[in-house]
Design an enzyme around this catalytic site. Structure first.
Site, PDB file in Angstrom:
ATOM      1  CG  HIS A 376      -2.017  -0.553   1.689  1.00 32.17           C
ATOM      2  ND1 HIS A 376      -3.844  -0.641   0.926  1.00 32.17           N
ATOM      3  CD2 HIS A 376      -2.569  -2.228   1.791  1.00 32.17           C
ATOM      4  CE1 HIS A 376      -3.756  -1.907   0.932  1.00 32.17           C
ATOM      5  NE2 HIS A 376      -3.459  -2.503   1.615  1.00 32.17           N
ATOM      6  CE  LYS A 567      -6.730  13.863  -0.130  1.00 33.45           C
ATOM      7  NZ  LYS A 567      -6.410  13.216  -1.266  1.00 33.45           N
ATOM      8  NE  ARG A 568      -3.491  10.591   9.610  1.00 32.24           N
ATOM      9  CZ  ARG A 568      -2.850   9.469  10.199  1.00 32.24           C
ATOM     10  NH1 ARG A 568      -3.857   8.476  11.152  1.00 32.24           N
ATOM     11  NH2 ARG A 568      -2.491   9.652  11.900  1.00 32.24           N
ATOM     12  CE  LYS A 573      -2.155  10.846   2.323  1.00 31.18           C
ATOM     13  NZ  LYS A 573      -2.977  10.003   1.747  1.00 31.18           N
ATOM     14  CB  THR A 675     -10.209   4.945  -1.166  1.00 34.04           C
ATOM     15  OG1 THR A 675      -9.681   5.571   0.521  1.00 34.04           O
ATOM     16  CG2 THR A 675      -9.391   3.538  -1.898  1.00 34.04           C
ATOM     17  CE  LYS A 679     -13.825   6.087   0.844  1.00 38.73           C
ATOM     18  NZ  LYS A 679     -12.801   6.345   2.415  1.00 38.73           N
TER      19      LYS A 679
HETATM   20  C1  26V Z   1       2.615   5.373   6.686  1.00 37.00           C
HETATM   21  C2  26V Z   1       4.042   5.836   6.875  1.00 37.00           C
HETATM   22  C3  26V Z   1       4.820   4.895   8.063  1.00 37.00           C
HETATM   23  C4  26V Z   1       5.970   6.434   8.585  1.00 37.00           C
HETATM   24  C5  26V Z   1       6.266   6.563   7.210  1.00 37.00           C
HETATM   25  C6  26V Z   1       5.179   7.701   6.619  1.00 37.00           C
HETATM   26  C7  26V Z   1       4.063   6.934   7.092  1.00 37.00           C
HETATM   27  C8  26V Z   1       3.510   7.108   5.264  1.00 37.00           C
HETATM   28  C9  26V Z   1       2.535   6.396   4.703  1.00 37.00           C
HETATM   29  C10 26V Z   1       1.960   5.023   5.444  1.00 37.00           C
HETATM   30  C11 26V Z   1       0.988   4.034   5.566  1.00 37.00           C
HETATM   31  C12 26V Z   1       1.858   3.354   4.212  1.00 37.00           C
HETATM   32  C13 26V Z   1      -0.040   2.411   4.131  1.00 37.00           C
HETATM   33  C14 26V Z   1      -1.113   2.976   3.549  1.00 37.00           C
HETATM   34  O1  26V Z   1      -2.330   3.099   4.420  1.00 37.00           O
HETATM   35  N1  26V Z   1      -1.511   3.339   2.960  1.00 37.00           N
HETATM   36  C15 26V Z   1      -2.678   4.305   1.917  1.00 37.00           C
HETATM   37  O2  26V Z   1      -3.141   2.261   1.473  1.00 37.00           O
HETATM   38  C16 26V Z   1      -4.161   3.335   0.852  1.00 37.00           C
HETATM   39  C17 26V Z   1      -5.478   2.140   0.661  1.00 37.00           C
HETATM   40  O3  26V Z   1      -4.833   1.285  -1.038  1.00 37.00           O
HETATM   41  C18 26V Z   1      -4.141   4.057  -0.583  1.00 37.00           C
HETATM   42  O4  26V Z   1      -5.551   4.146  -1.141  1.00 37.00           O
HETATM   43  C19 26V Z   1      -3.308   5.366  -0.255  1.00 37.00           C
HETATM   44  O5  26V Z   1      -2.824   5.789  -1.352  1.00 37.00           O
HETATM   45  C20 26V Z   1      -2.007   4.227   0.258  1.00 37.00           C
HETATM   46  O6  26V Z   1      -1.486   5.933   1.499  1.00 37.00           O
END
Ligand code: 26V
Length: 834
Positions: A376, A567-568, A573, A675, A679
């Site tokens: 992801h 979004k986060r 982003k 996602t 929506k």
């Molecule tokens: C995790 C972390 C952890 C530490 C460093 C910064 C950071 C940045 C992002 C993440 C997220 C990793 C996994 C995640 O949530 N991915 C999201 O998954 C969604 C469903 O597939 C997708 O639509 C998003 O684009 C994606 O960011």
């Protein structure tokens, strides 16, 4: 048997069949009243009260549970392949409205309540969000469950029952303040505790080799610290099909034996301390943070989920097949939601080798044919690694198995690429730095038969970049599964106005076959239909304006263009670029250059990970700028900027029906899919976006004319990166220079001098990974096109209708069909056949 600790009782005579519960108003009212009066001990109706809410849930849950039992019986009868979706996050949100809707008793329940003087909507509002996830990844898992149940697929969601879910966000003085989310405080009436299915989870200890009775070398763990994992089942109804699947959430607890021994020895405080340590494991959901502390507890969570879920499926297997695992892989599949549950690979090996005596090659074959991994993220800092030393302390036997997997894997690489030591070092499951680490993504790839990304571009970039070495080795393992969202929650339930309008033209087939929305194309130019479409949107904007007034104490004119980014908060982003644009509009207005400007409300929402300082600084900057803009007399009726606190699933249910412009403006190549973009599109918002993640496919589906494209592409970003000079870009662009000058002159500082410094520094930094300055001009120009397009109401509405009409492929029904066709290959179940 070590490691197997079930409290399962022997099966006795079946409970006598009770007549099926009726779905009519009388029967629902009868059950509701019984729960209200007899179970909850209430007398007079108080509306809306938690007791009314709970009684309605119990009446609904009864109807779910009888279908749930039948679904489980159908799964057992057909012996089909079963899928376990392993995820540390399930961001399900509220469940009542969804359950009533899927059971087709929403109207009946609303009538029953109305007769008693109550409003269903208000009662639904009583429910706490089950916020067991951070953002897109967790919400995706929840949408998948809805679609699997609707498609009758035998999929169980396995997750953790965190006592505290995603934190609540308050804004104080412009700053984010986190508050805990004790969502279980008033009870969670949907869940069913299944203490009889508890599993023993073993941490620490020593891995001891021994010879078994046949003289074979085996391993056993001794002197472990054990914890119980207790499952709580949440029923997941399909859409009007009598299927109810399971979301099984594990909660950690002290083992009873463990406690007793300590009590007998008279060491009361030691016993209580141990109990706390055990219960701590599932205490809190971890926010995605750049710098994560408390890493050890997080690895304990991951192992608890993987081990409990695998033991649960192996237990069910052995009940039916004894110790014969020859068909196990044909009948079981574990889909790993990111690398968080990737320790399932060595854990399944441990169970098969140590507990069931299989040979390595057989165990490996089974593991490799049951595990499938979904990636992801492309962000290198988000790729999980765990130090070997932590593994050695917490999970010694698991580390041994990882070493064995790696040894065999590296040997295979040596045969394929003799002498290519660089490549072999690159691909090793163990990374050697100043501390050696286990690379969880590589472990997941090596242990799986399928590796997928979540949008076409993302999957391509995985193959070409991050996982290229592995792609060269096993190209057949790699595939794409573009994300989706469930239209039941994200259109039908959250946007009743639009639903009624669509149904008046197309009927309601789209609820289970979203591509039927294509039928709306025919009405895109119909002036009467456009007027109705606009009127629904205006209603939804009023609803959002009310929410905003309540949370932000700010009145919005609902006729403004609602420009939304929720979004986060993360640098990639680029909420900052959105903020720069807001300042640009403000600058135009105060300079008297506002001719032709469409009144616009820029709405931003999202949580920053508590340890992510830059994200928190971005929130503060947005709020400081909003303060100035919203209080400047010149902006009256022209521009509003606001930060909506505590963005979550329930807030999105009000936001997305009201949005007109959807901001999807990440740096190309950084957002895996997104996602929220789907929506918004489904609810008729137009997208302004980069060629990133699923935006690419959204644009393809709706057509380039109905999408505001801007920004550098992945290739362009790579090309300009080496010579990137944001300061030169700013200097050469008068609009950009004025925006920066306003900031740098302290125009938005309020009483806090220099408050925007870190944020401004990031924009001017030649090493800015997110290259905000590189896309600023193009973004402003695209926003100007939005401005012009909005003036033509008829054409805007036409484009809005076309967006909804083209959103069919972004249903998780399609996503789940793709997973099932290419990865799971299981058959739909039919509880009606019983
Ligand atoms: C995790 C972390 C952890 C530490 C460093 C910064 C950071 C940045 C992002 C993440 C997220 C990793 C996994 C995640 O949530 N991915 C999201 O998954 C969604 C469903 O597939 C997708 O639509 C998003 O684009 C994606 O960011």
């Amino acid at each position: 048997m070590p490691g197997r600790h079930t409290l399962a009782t022997k099966t006795g005579p079946k409970v006598p069949e009770t007549p099926r519960l009726e779905m009519n108003a009388d029967s629902i009212l009868r059950d509701f009243s019984r729960y209200y009066g007899h179970m909850l001990g209430q007398r007079d109706l108080q509306d809306p009260s938690p007791f009314v809410y709970k009684s309605l849930v119990y009446a609904t849950r009864d109807r779910l549970l009888e279908r749930w039992k039948r679904t489980n019986a159908a799964i057992n009868d057909t012996d089909c392949r079963r899928v376990s979706y392993l995820s540390l996050e399930f961001l399900v949100g509220r469940l009542l409205r969804n359950a009533l809707f899927n059971l087709d008793i929403d109207k009946t329940a609303a009538d029953v309540l109305e007769k008693a003087g109550m409003d269903l909507e208000e009662i639904c509002e009583q429910e706490h969000d089950a916020g067991l996830g951070n953002g897109g990844l967790g919400r995706l898992a929840a949408c998948f469950l809805d679609s699997c149940a609707t498609l009758r697929l035998p999929v169980v969601g396995y997750g953790l029952r965190y006592r505290y879910g995603m934190f609540h966000q308050r804004i104080e003085g412009g700053y984010q303040v986190e508050a805990p989310d004790p969502w279980l405080r008033d009870g969670f009436p949907w869940e069913v505790e299944r203490y009889e299915l508890a599993q023993l989870i073993r941490f620490g200890g020593v891995s001891e080799p021994y010879q078994d009775e046949n003289g074979r070398l085996r391993h056993r763990l001794i002197a472990t610290q054990d914890v119980l994992a207790i499952p709580f089942d949440v029923p997941i109804p399909g859409y009007r099909n009598n299927v109810v699947n399971t979301l099984r959430l594990w909660s950690s607890a002290a083992t009873d034996e463990f406690d007793l021994e300590e009590f007998n020895a008279g060491d009361y405080s030691e016993a209580v301390a141990a109990k706390n340590a055990a219960e701590n494991i599932t205490m809190v959901l971890y926010p995605n943070a750049v710098t994560e502390t408390g890493r050890e507890l997080r690895l304990r969570q991951q192992y608890l989920l993987a081990s409990a879920s695998l033991q649960d499926t192996v237990r069910a297997w052995c009940e039916r097949h004894g110790d014969d695992f020859s068909e196990f892989a044909a009948k079981n599949c574990f889909q790993l939601n990111d690398t968080h549950p990737a320790v399932a690979v060595p854990e399944l090996m441990r169970i098969l080798l140590d507990e069931h005596g299989l040979e390595w090659d057989d165990a490996w074959e089974i593991t490799r044919q049951t595990m499938a991994y979904t990636n992801h993220t492309l962000l290198p800092e988000a790729l999980e690694v765990w130090t070997e030393s932590l593994f050695a302390r917490l999970l010694p036997r698991i580390l041994e198995i990882i070493h064995e997997i790696n040894g065999r894997f590296l040997k295979e690489l040596g045969e394929r690429w003799p002498g290519d030591d660089d490549r072999i070092r690159r691909m090793s499951l163990i990374g050697e730095g100043h501390e050696s680490v286990v690379r969880m993504a590589y472990l997941a790839i090596v242990g799986s038969y399928s590796v997928n990304g979540v949008a076409a571009l993302h999957s391509q970039l995985l193959q070409d970049g991050l996982f290229n070495d592995f792609y060269q080795l096993w190209p057949e393992r790699f595939n794409n599964k573009t994300n989706g969202v469930t239209q039941r929650r994200w259109l039908a339930a959250c946007n009743p106005g639009l639903t009624d309008l669509i149904n008046s033209k197309l009927g309601d087939g789209w609820v289970t076959n979203l591509s039927e929305l294509e039928g709306l194309r025919e009405f895109a130019d119909d002036a009467g239909f456009q007027a109705q479409w606009q009127s629904v949107k205006l209603q939804n904007k009023r609803r959002l304006a009310a929410l905003i007034e309540q949370r932000c104490k700010l009145k919005l004119d609902p006729t403004m263009l609602f420009d939304v980014q929720v979004k986060r908060i993360h640098e990639y982003k680029r909420q900052l670029m959105n903020l720069l644009h807001a300042v640009h509009l403000y600058d135009r207005i105060v300079r008297g250059d506002a001719k032709g400007l469409v009144p616009r409300a820029i709405i931003i929402g999202g949580k920053a990970a508590p340890g992510y300082e830059m994200a928190k600084a971005i929130i503060k900057s947005i709020n400081s700028v909003a303060d100035v803009i919203n209080n400047a007399p010149e902006t009256e009726g022209l521009l509003r900027l606001l930060f909506l606190p505590d963005y979550n699933v329930s807030a999105m249910e009000v936001i997305c029906p009201a949005a007109e412009l959807s901001e999807q403006i990440s740096t190309a190549g950084k957002e895996a899919s997104g996602t929220g973009n789907m929506k918004f599109m489904m609810n008729g918002a137009l997208t302004i976006g980069t060629l990133d993640g699923a935006n690419v496919e959204i644009r393809e589906a709706v057509g380039a004319d109905n999408f505001f494209l801007f920004g550098n592409t992945v290739d362009q970003i790579a090309a300009i990166k080496p010579g990137y000079d944001p300061n030169a870009i700013i200097a050469a662009d008068p609009d950009f220079s004025r925006v920066m000058k306003l900031f740098e002159d302290g125009h938005f500082d309020g009483a806090e001098e220099g408050i925007h410094q870190s944020v401004l520094h990031a924009i001017r930094n030649p090493h800015d990974q997110w290259m905000t300055a590189a896309d600023f001009r193009d973004f402003v120009d695209a926003q100007q096109q939005v401005n012009e397009a909005y003036k033509n109401h008829a054409n805007w509405t036409r484009m809005s209708i076309l967006n909804t009409a083209s959103s069919g492929r972004f249903s998780t029904d399609r996503t789940m069909q793709d997973y099932n066709r290419d990865i799971w290959k299981t058959d739909p179940i039919n509880p009606d056949d019983l």
